[in-house]
Motif scaffolding. Structure first.
Motif, mmCIF file in Angstrom:
data_model
loop_
_atom_site.group_PDB
_atom_site.id
_atom_site.type_symbol
_atom_site.label_atom_id
_atom_site.label_comp_id
_atom_site.label_asym_id
_atom_site.label_seq_id
_atom_site.Cartn_x
_atom_site.Cartn_y
_atom_site.Cartn_z
ATOM 1 N N ARG A 114 0.780 -43.655 18.528
ATOM 2 C CA ARG A 114 0.694 -43.272 17.117
ATOM 3 C C ARG A 114 2.054 -42.860 16.571
ATOM 4 N NH1 ARG A 114 -3.970 -39.085 17.309
ATOM 5 N NH2 ARG A 114 -3.463 -38.849 15.091
ATOM 6 N N PHE A 135 3.628 -46.010 15.663
ATOM 7 C CA PHE A 135 3.014 -46.461 14.413
ATOM 8 C C PHE A 135 3.676 -45.800 13.213
ATOM 9 C CE2 PHE A 135 -0.276 -46.080 11.119
ATOM 10 C CZ PHE A 135 -0.702 -47.388 11.000
ATOM 11 N N ILE A 136 3.921 -44.489 13.297
ATOM 12 C CA ILE A 136 4.581 -43.788 12.190
ATOM 13 C C ILE A 136 5.961 -44.379 11.933
ATOM 14 C CG2 ILE A 136 5.679 -41.610 11.518
ATOM 15 C CD1 ILE A 136 3.309 -40.132 12.641
ATOM 16 N N GLU A 156 -1.515 -32.376 14.311
ATOM 17 C CA GLU A 156 -2.967 -32.305 14.416
ATOM 18 C C GLU A 156 -3.347 -30.826 14.480
ATOM 19 O OE1 GLU A 156 -4.592 -34.929 14.074
ATOM 20 O OE2 GLU A 156 -3.225 -36.538 14.630
ATOM 21 N N ARG A 216 -5.856 -37.977 9.879
ATOM 22 C CA ARG A 216 -4.998 -37.852 11.044
ATOM 23 C C ARG A 216 -3.547 -37.774 10.576
ATOM 24 N NH1 ARG A 216 -6.507 -42.145 15.670
ATOM 25 N NH2 ARG A 216 -4.795 -43.189 14.604
ATOM 26 N N ASP A 248 -0.857 -39.399 11.394
ATOM 27 C CA ASP A 248 -0.204 -40.657 11.058
ATOM 28 C C ASP A 248 -0.748 -41.240 9.750
ATOM 29 O OD1 ASP A 248 -2.547 -40.900 12.536
ATOM 30 O OD2 ASP A 248 -2.004 -42.816 13.423
ATOM 31 N N THR A 249 -2.049 -41.091 9.508
ATOM 32 C CA THR A 249 -2.634 -41.545 8.241
ATOM 33 C C THR A 249 -2.086 -40.736 7.069
ATOM 34 O OG1 THR A 249 -4.671 -42.095 9.430
ATOM 35 C CG2 THR A 249 -4.793 -42.021 7.037
#
Length: 259
Positions: free
Chosen positions: A104, A107-108, A211, A239, A241-242
């Motif tokens: 993740r 991903f960021i 988180e 989340r 990253d979202t």
């Protein structure tokens, strides 16, 4: 059918050129010997041939059409032919985020690059569960995302820093969009629009928690910072990253190069 140089320049988007980020100066006629990793990528992964065309950029000199001028088993050289895009300004947007688990975190780095962030700051908070960040991995993810998204720059990656130190050394002219999971702020678009009269043209940073969110002491200090604009990202729990991607998108829509 081989394209001539002028025709290739006109069609750099209709034909799928391989795109490569380099760290050397670019100008017409320059010959560049690639390092071992990039040589392997072009010759063995992408299976490029001698004379093949590709696009190269370095974050300073715009984008250029180049061709493979020498192709060996372990080395590839390029000759820079002509500029396809001049260097243009991009948003000066930082993303300060609490590191999360590896996939993740990748991903960021990738998606923040695609969305136009200029500087990534891994920020250690009291509830951050990751205690080590591989900056080289973030660099590689950012470079690859820039190649694929047709950006002309690659975001810089800061060394991990504690939140308290980050706020102590905060630049006086840079605003902070604090994404508070407790919904203490106004909806992000409204809050950003209200800053325009007093802060037009100023650089910004987005601050995303771990988180579990910031603890009360951290939240209090962030909100008391004179540059902070506290915003809400909506009623749903996101989340980390979202939340980062939502925040970038909202900022870009109001103050960035989407508006």
């Amino acid at each position: 059918m081989e394209l001539g140089e002028d025709e290739a320049m006109k069609n750099t988007r209709s034909y799928k050129y391989t795109r490569l980020y380099l760290t050397v100066p670019l100008s017409q006629g320059t010959v560049i010997e690639l390092d071992k990793e990039q040589s392997h990528y072009l010759a063995n992964v992408m299976r490029q041939k001698l004379g093949a065309s590709l696009l190269v950029f370095n974050g300073k000199d715009g984008e250029w059409l180049a061709e493979i001028s020498d192709l060996q088993k372990r080395s590839v050289s390029l000759k820079v032919k002509s500029q396809t895009k001049p260097q243009t300004p991009e948003p000066d947007l930082w993303l300060a985020f609490a590191p999360i688990k590896k996939a993740r975190l990748d991903f960021i780095a990738q998606k923040a690059t695609e969305l136009g962030v200029s500087h990534l700051i891994p920020t250690m908070t009291n509830r951050t569960i990751v205690d080590r960040v591989k900056s080289e991995r973030l660099d590689a993810n950012a470079a690859e995302a820039s190649e694929q998204s047709e950006r002309l720059t690659v975001p810089t990656i800061a060394d991990p820093i504690k939140l308290s130190k980050l706020l102590d050394d905060w630049p006086e002219d840079r605003m902070i969009m604090f994404c508070d999971e407790d919904l203490s702020g106004k909806p992000a678009i409204i809050a950003l629009q209200e800053t325009l009269p007093d802060h037009a043209g100023k650089p910004w940073a987005l601050l995303i928690g771990p988180e579990g969110g910031f603890d009360d002491n951290e939240r209090d200090r962030i909100q008391k910072h004179p540059n902070t604009v506290t915003v809400s990202l909506g009623p749903r729990v996101l989340r980390a990253d979202t939340a980062a991607l939502a925040a970038i998108s909202l900022w870009q829509a109001v103050l960035g190069d989407w508006s």
